[in-house]
Scaffold this active site. Structure first.
Site, PDB file in Angstrom:
ATOM      1  N   ASP A 105       0.831  -1.203   0.000  1.00 15.74           N
ATOM      2  CA  ASP A 105       0.000   0.000   0.000  1.00 15.74           C
ATOM      3  C   ASP A 105       0.868   1.256   0.000  1.00 15.74           C
ATOM      4  O   ASP A 105       0.696   2.156  -0.825  1.00 15.74           O
ATOM      5  CB  ASP A 105      -0.899   0.023   1.244  1.00 15.74           C
ATOM      6  CG  ASP A 105      -2.167  -0.783   1.071  1.00 15.74           C
ATOM      7  OD1 ASP A 105      -2.778  -0.702   0.000  1.00 15.74           O
ATOM      8  OD2 ASP A 105      -2.544  -1.482   2.018  1.00 15.74           O
ATOM      9  N   MET A 106       1.777   1.318   0.948  1.00 15.99           N
ATOM     10  CA  MET A 106       2.593   2.525   1.087  1.00 15.99           C
ATOM     11  C   MET A 106       3.578   2.665  -0.072  1.00 15.99           C
ATOM     12  O   MET A 106       3.827   3.768  -0.563  1.00 15.99           O
ATOM     13  CB  MET A 106       3.297   2.518   2.436  1.00 15.99           C
ATOM     14  CG  MET A 106       2.318   2.579   3.604  1.00 15.99           C
ATOM     15  SD  MET A 106       3.094   2.507   5.234  1.00 15.99           S
ATOM     16  CE  MET A 106       3.843   4.131   5.326  1.00 15.99           C
TER      17      MET A 106
END
Length: 396
Positions: free
Chosen positions: A173-174
């Site tokens: 995600d990051m």
């Protein structure tokens, strides 16, 4: 560093995002000085508001970490009048749109990449998806652990006999948020040296990000190497390069070349291991990992961590203690970096941008907005006027 000195002060980013990927991209832009306007579901807002405990004033600490410094507009896209207002706001104000809703979701409301870039040709529109813009899984939703499993990442995390486990931070995600920022900045740079009215559509995804993190294991496999496997804290390509248990704790030792390995053997009073042809080169050490590591482990456990760290550091052998999160928060190096910062209202302490400009780290860009706190923005005149009448078209 004040706001006037931040590099993206003249950029407006509209984030139609939830969870982590798009919000992380958005908060990076906010730290770099951009104005970030977050569009949230009117009924419940970003799902991440409820991803706790811990909670700070009703929203999770995770949400505060990913969304401080933004403005929040709550919207019901199924209401044509609301969708029209959002569309007008974007066309009249935004340089960049970030979105990570399910593929095709925003197209139904005239807010997808095709519609908005036709209305605003200079717009840079970034889709943050799960599995990519093409292929049989292009429409499949996904979360970080699903992608960790699908990408092979889980197959190399942990020890040989462990049950499958995930990297315990949302690395895909990051990472996807970071790739979104990189892609958008490249597109803005392209505009700046070419046609300022030409935008681009950027596509990034969790799966592509995972494949990028897996560059070395995939390349090893493609080169005919053995199937990558779980080896705990170690590296498949370098030995010794892992955590070792000492008499009172654990340290990580990274003897990343043959010279460092020989120094390590000298410090540990194990000269025979330095001269043993099985271990004389890194390639041989990788092939004979199972023979070497137990010999080093038996020696490390004979002395406390402080003794080992002292003698290893004296010989410039990379090493460090295995710390818990609470230790990291109070660590002298962490504190000296001044990277843990409070929002202006003092409610939240989180991690600032891991980048400094001329030795100065950008401050946290502001407080965390309540849901719909900035809905009044929809009734304000656009920041820029356009020569056409596209802002006033009725939605379908």
């Amino acid at each position: 560093m004040n706001t006037r000195q931040l590099p993206l002060e003249d950029i407006c980013v509209v984030e139609i995002g939830h969870s982590l990927a798009a919000p992380y991209a958005g908060v990076i832009f906010a730290h770099l000085g951009a104005r970030v306007v977050k569009i949230e579901n009117a009924a419940q807002g970003d799902y991440a508001r409820g991803w706790g405990p811990p909670f700070i004033d009703g929203s999770s600490a995770l949400f505060h970490a990913m969304n401080h410094g933004k403005e929040s507009i709550s919207a019901d896209f199924s209401d044509p009048a609301c969708a029209k207002l959002i569309r007008e706001f974007i066309v009249g104000n935004a340089d960049v749109v970030l979105q990570n809703l399910k593929p095709g979701n925003l197209d139904r409301y005239g807010l997808g990449a095709k519609d908005l870039t036709e209305l605003c040709p200079s717009l840079v529109y970034c889709n943050l998806g799960a599995f990519g813009a093409t292929g049989p899984l292009r429409s499949k939703p996904g979360y970080d652990p699903l992608v960790q499993a699908y990408s092979g990442m889980m197959s190399i995390v942990g020890h040989a006999d462990d049950a499958p486990s995930r990297v315990p931070v949302s690395i895909n995600d990051m990472g996807t948020g970071m790739w979104a920022v990189i892609g958008v900045l490249a597109a803005l740079r392209d505009k700046g040296r070419g046609d300022p009215e030409r935008g681009q559509i950027i596509d990034v995804s969790l799966y592509e990000t995972a494949l990028a993190w897996m560059t070395v294991p995939l390349s090893d496999c493609l080169a005919g190497g053995p199937e990558p496997a779980r080896i705990g804290s170690g590296s498949p390509n370098i030995v010794p390069y892992q955590v070792f248990t000492c008499a009172d704790g654990a340290i990580l030792v990274a003897a990343g070349n043959d010279t460092l390995y020989r120094r390590l053997c000298d410090v540990m009073d194990l000269p025979s291991l330095a001269d043993d042809p099985r271990f004389s080169t890194n390639g041989n050490r990788v092939l004979n990992r199972k023979a070497l590591i137990p010999l080093l482990e038996a020696r490390f456990v004979q002395a406390p961590t402080s003794d080992w760290l002292r003698v290893l550091e004296a010989e410039s052998i990379p090493c460090g203690p295995l710390q818990t999160v609470d230790c990291v928060i109070n660590d002298e190096q962490t504190l000296s970096l001044d990277i843990l910062r409070q929002t202006p209202d003092g409610r939240t302490t989180t991690v600032a941008l891991p980048v400094s400009f001329d030795g100065r780290r950008p401050p946290l860009p502001g407080n965390t907005p309540s849901l719909g706190e900035h809905n009044y923005l929809l009734t304000k005149p656009p920041a820029r006027e356009r020569s056409d009448d596209l802002l006033h078209e009725e939605s379908d």
